[in-house]
Design a protein around this motif. Structure first.
Motif, PDB file in Angstrom:
ATOM      1  N   GLN A   1      -6.444 -19.180  -2.175  1.00 10.61           N
ATOM      2  CA  GLN A   1      -5.949 -20.323  -2.922  1.00 10.61           C
ATOM      3  C   GLN A   1      -5.466 -21.433  -1.992  1.00 10.61           C
ATOM      4  OE1 GLN A   1      -6.489 -20.342  -6.054  1.00 10.61           O
ATOM      5  NE2 GLN A   1      -5.797 -22.465  -6.017  1.00 10.61           N
ATOM      6  N   TYR A   2      -4.762 -21.006  -0.953  1.00 10.28           N
ATOM      7  CA  TYR A   2      -4.242 -21.960   0.032  1.00 10.28           C
ATOM      8  C   TYR A   2      -5.385 -22.717   0.699  1.00 10.28           C
ATOM      9  CZ  TYR A   2      -1.972 -23.647   4.276  1.00 10.28           C
ATOM     10  OH  TYR A   2      -1.528 -24.437   5.296  1.00 10.28           O
TER      11      TYR A   2
ATOM     12  N   LEU B   1      -5.251 -14.302 -11.610  1.00 11.97           N
ATOM     13  CA  LEU B   1      -4.102 -13.423 -11.859  1.00 11.97           C
ATOM     14  C   LEU B   1      -4.381 -12.431 -12.983  1.00 11.97           C
ATOM     15  CD1 LEU B   1      -0.991 -15.733 -11.427  1.00 11.97           C
ATOM     16  CD2 LEU B   1      -1.756 -13.878  -9.952  1.00 11.97           C
TER      17      LEU B   1
ATOM     18  N   SER C   1      -3.744 -15.332  -2.524  1.00 10.35           N
ATOM     19  CA  SER C   1      -2.978 -16.545  -2.178  1.00 10.35           C
ATOM     20  C   SER C   1      -3.563 -17.238  -0.963  1.00 10.35           C
ATOM     21  CB  SER C   1      -1.490 -16.247  -1.976  1.00 10.35           C
ATOM     22  OG  SER C   1      -1.218 -14.900  -1.944  1.00 10.35           O
TER      23      SER C   1
ATOM     24  N   GLN D   1      -6.964 -25.179  -1.759  1.00 10.15           N
ATOM     25  CA  GLN D   1      -6.125 -26.356  -2.014  1.00 10.15           C
ATOM     26  C   GLN D   1      -6.155 -27.325  -0.849  1.00 10.15           C
ATOM     27  OE1 GLN D   1      -3.776 -26.800  -4.786  1.00 10.15           O
ATOM     28  NE2 GLN D   1      -4.913 -25.177  -5.800  1.00 10.15           N
TER      29      GLN D   1
ATOM     30  N   VAL E   1      -6.379 -20.235 -10.849  1.00 10.50           N
ATOM     31  CA  VAL E   1      -5.305 -19.380 -10.334  1.00 10.50           C
ATOM     32  C   VAL E   1      -4.885 -18.381 -11.407  1.00 10.50           C
ATOM     33  CG1 VAL E   1      -3.013 -19.360  -9.307  1.00 10.50           C
ATOM     34  CG2 VAL E   1      -4.501 -21.322  -8.950  1.00 10.50           C
TER      35      VAL E   1
ATOM     36  N   LEU F   1      -2.856  -9.487  -3.380  1.00 11.35           N
ATOM     37  CA  LEU F   1      -2.098 -10.716  -3.609  1.00 11.35           C
ATOM     38  C   LEU F   1      -2.182 -11.636  -2.391  1.00 11.35           C
ATOM     39  CD1 LEU F   1       1.115  -9.620  -5.525  1.00 11.35           C
ATOM     40  CD2 LEU F   1      -0.886 -10.840  -6.393  1.00 11.35           C
ATOM     41  N   ALA F   2      -2.132 -11.037  -1.185  1.00 11.34           N
ATOM     42  CA  ALA F   2      -2.228 -11.841   0.031  1.00 11.34           C
ATOM     43  C   ALA F   2      -3.584 -12.521   0.111  1.00 11.34           C
ATOM     44  CB  ALA F   2      -1.987 -10.958   1.248  1.00 11.34           C
TER      45      ALA F   2
END
Lengths: 283, 255
Positions: free
Chosen positions: B247-248, A103, B244, B251, A99, B240-241
């Motif tokens: 990433q979601y 970034l 994330s 996970q 992550v 960014l969307a």
């Protein structure tokens, strides 16, 4: 038989691509650097060393020296800032590492020219930086940040820092922690562990990072254009002027060849000192 | 010590994201001369919808980045497999050439490609841009994939051939899946390099195919337009969307 066709084709594909788009173009530049121009600006086929002799003018020598110096400084600052960051990043929990690494990359999806303009409005006389400093009472009136050598350095470091962080991180992440622990068990202090274990083992990452910062740093003409004053002309600006504005291609080509020559010189000096260093480490 | 680490990392992230914050902030600023803050406004987003050329340039940049990353990834991966699996004449020369490409300063590559395209009398535009971006992405993919392949246990491939797998089968079912993280990393890196590039794009594209940096540079002569901030903010929000979202999904996947 089929395996052989496969083997030949995948190797040929890569080789042909690199020969056509890397080797041949560089040979063309080398050839062009010996050509001249007639009065109307057309390229003439009269081979000479004129273009190289013109480069000996102190103005151009200064441009080269300034660019190499700035690239070197940028590299050192990036290394100083990036190494601890990469080191701490590698110590984070494995689940958060990707992550954080992503970034680091995300700002790069906004083209660096846009981000350089953002830095410009940040550093401007009535920009955020000056306003903050005044509000904090550190200065009384706006200080000149923009169009200075430091502004160019800040821009360079900003644009190139991730190129240092990524290879450093992958080298540090691979580091076998047990070796550092072994050194600690044998009584080595923090600095000796770092100097004799961590640093030599992560050296490939340091080298890769330094090269990936140093090389592009020579060409980022737009940073000097946007953030620097007229005195901050770099090799990149010079080449852009010769190729895109003045259209003196042979002269530009000669400058490009000299640049490559200097880099090769740098690289071999570097490789030589590295050999000495590793010879010292492993007798 | 831990506090020190966290604050140092936060400081560097702050450095990396401060200009992004500036972009976002000024995109909502009503002042035309974007330095001073006046009032909140959505004007620049509104005028973005009327000025199609800026959005077109951004789409062109994305298109080239996707295509260049994909072509470089395919070719670079195959090349890495070739370099890893086979010994052949000129192998060292090929590796040397890859290294040279990797290490070439952008400006040197930009100049040499421009000379090549002019010598071949190619019209500068989409194709020359795509070829150039693919070229500078190529070594990054090859090196990333090759270094991952070199970390493997060679016995896996031997085992596959002992079990009767042909060369292609071994590559398809053993080598490629093992290399997949590196291939994806190579794609992402190429995509990023291509989107971020200014220097090479400046030299090798023409007026009929405008990408974002060139478009902005030509606009700037008339003063930086705040629409650029609005566009950059939108793209940043999308990135960014996407990050994330990915990433979601990662996970959620059972470990």
């Amino acid at each position: 038989m089929r395996a052989n066709v496969f083997k030949t084709s995948i190797i040929l594909l890569l080789s042909v691509w690199l020969v056509v788009f890397v080797l041949v173009p560089n040979v063309l530049v080398l050839v062009a650097s010996f050509l001249g121009r007639d009065e109307s600006g057309f390229i003439q086929f009269s081979p000479s060393f004129d273009n190289y002799l013109r480069l000996l003018d102190p103005i151009y020598v200064r441009v080269f020296a300034h660019s190499l110096g700035l690239a070197l400084l940028t590299t050192l600052v990036c290394l100083g800032m990036g190494y601890p960051f990469a080191y701490f990043l590698a110590q984070c929990r494995p689940s958060v590492r990707p992550v954080l690494l992503t970034l680091v990359i995300v700002p790069f999806w906004t083209n660096s020219l846009i981000r350089t303009y953002a830095i410009r409005s940040l550093l401007a006389a009535k920009g955020l930086m000056n306003n903050t400093l005044i509000a904090l009472g550190l200065i009384d009136e706006p200080i000149r940040l923009l169009y200075t050598g430091s502004a160019v350095l800040i821009g360079m470091v900003y644009i190139l820092l991730p190129f240092m962080i990524l290879p450093l991180f992958s080298a540090i992440e691979k580091l076998d922690r047990r070796l550092v622990e072994a050194a600690a068990d044998l009584g080595a202090g923090r600095w000796r562990r770092f100097w004799h274990v961590t640093l030599p083992l992560t050296l490939p990452g340091i080298i890769a990072g330094c090269l990936l910062v140093f090389m592009p740093a020579l060409g980022l003409f737009f940073i000097a254009d946007v953030l620097g004053g007229s005195r901050d002309l770099l090799v990149g600006n010079f080449l852009k002027d010769q190729f895109l504005d003045a259209r003196d291609w042979p002269f530009g080509a000669a400058a490009s060849v000299v640049l490559i020559g200097l880099l090769l010189l740098f690289l071999s000096a570097y490789a030589y000192s590295l050999k000495q260093f590793t010879a010292e480490e492993k007798p | 010590m831990d506090k020190l680490k966290t604050s140092y990392m936060a400081l560097i992230f702050g450095f990396l994201y401060l200009p992004m914050a500036v972009l976002v902030l000024y995109s909502f600023n009503s002042s035309k001369y974007s330095i001073r803050w006046e009032a909140f406004s959505l004007d620049w987003y509104r005028s973005l919808t009327t000025d199609a050329t800026l959005v077109d340039a951004a789409m062109n940049s994305l298109l080239v980045a996707c295509l260049a990353a994909s072509v470089a990834c395919a070719m670079g991966t195959l090349g890495a497999v070739g370099l890893y699996r086979y010994r052949f004449k000129g192998r060292n020369a090929l590796q040397g050439l890859l290294f040279v490409t990797l290490m070439s300063p952008d400006i040197v590559m930009a100049v040499s490609l421009l000379v090549l395209f002019i010598a071949l009398q190619l019209q500068l535009g989409f194709w020359t841009l795509l070829l150039s971006h693919t070229t500078f992405c190529l070594p990054f993919v090859t090196v990333t994939v090759l270094s991952r392949l070199q970390g493997f246990d060679k016995h896996l491939i031997e085992a596959a051939s002992d079990l009767g797998a042909g060369e292609w089968q071994a590559i398809r079912h053993i080598v490629l899946p093992l290399a997949m993280p590196a291939i994806m990393a190579g794609w992402l890196l190429s995509f990023t390099l291509s989107l971020d590039d200014v220097v090479v794009s400046f030299f090798v594209t023409g007026p009929e195919f405008e990408v974002l940096p060139l478009k902005i540079f030509s606009m700037v002569r008339l003063g930086v337009k705040p629409e650029v901030n609005a566009l950059a903010t939108l793209l940043f929000a999308v990135s960014l969307a996407v990050v994330s979202g990915a990433q979601y999904l990662l996970q959620r996947k059972p470990q």
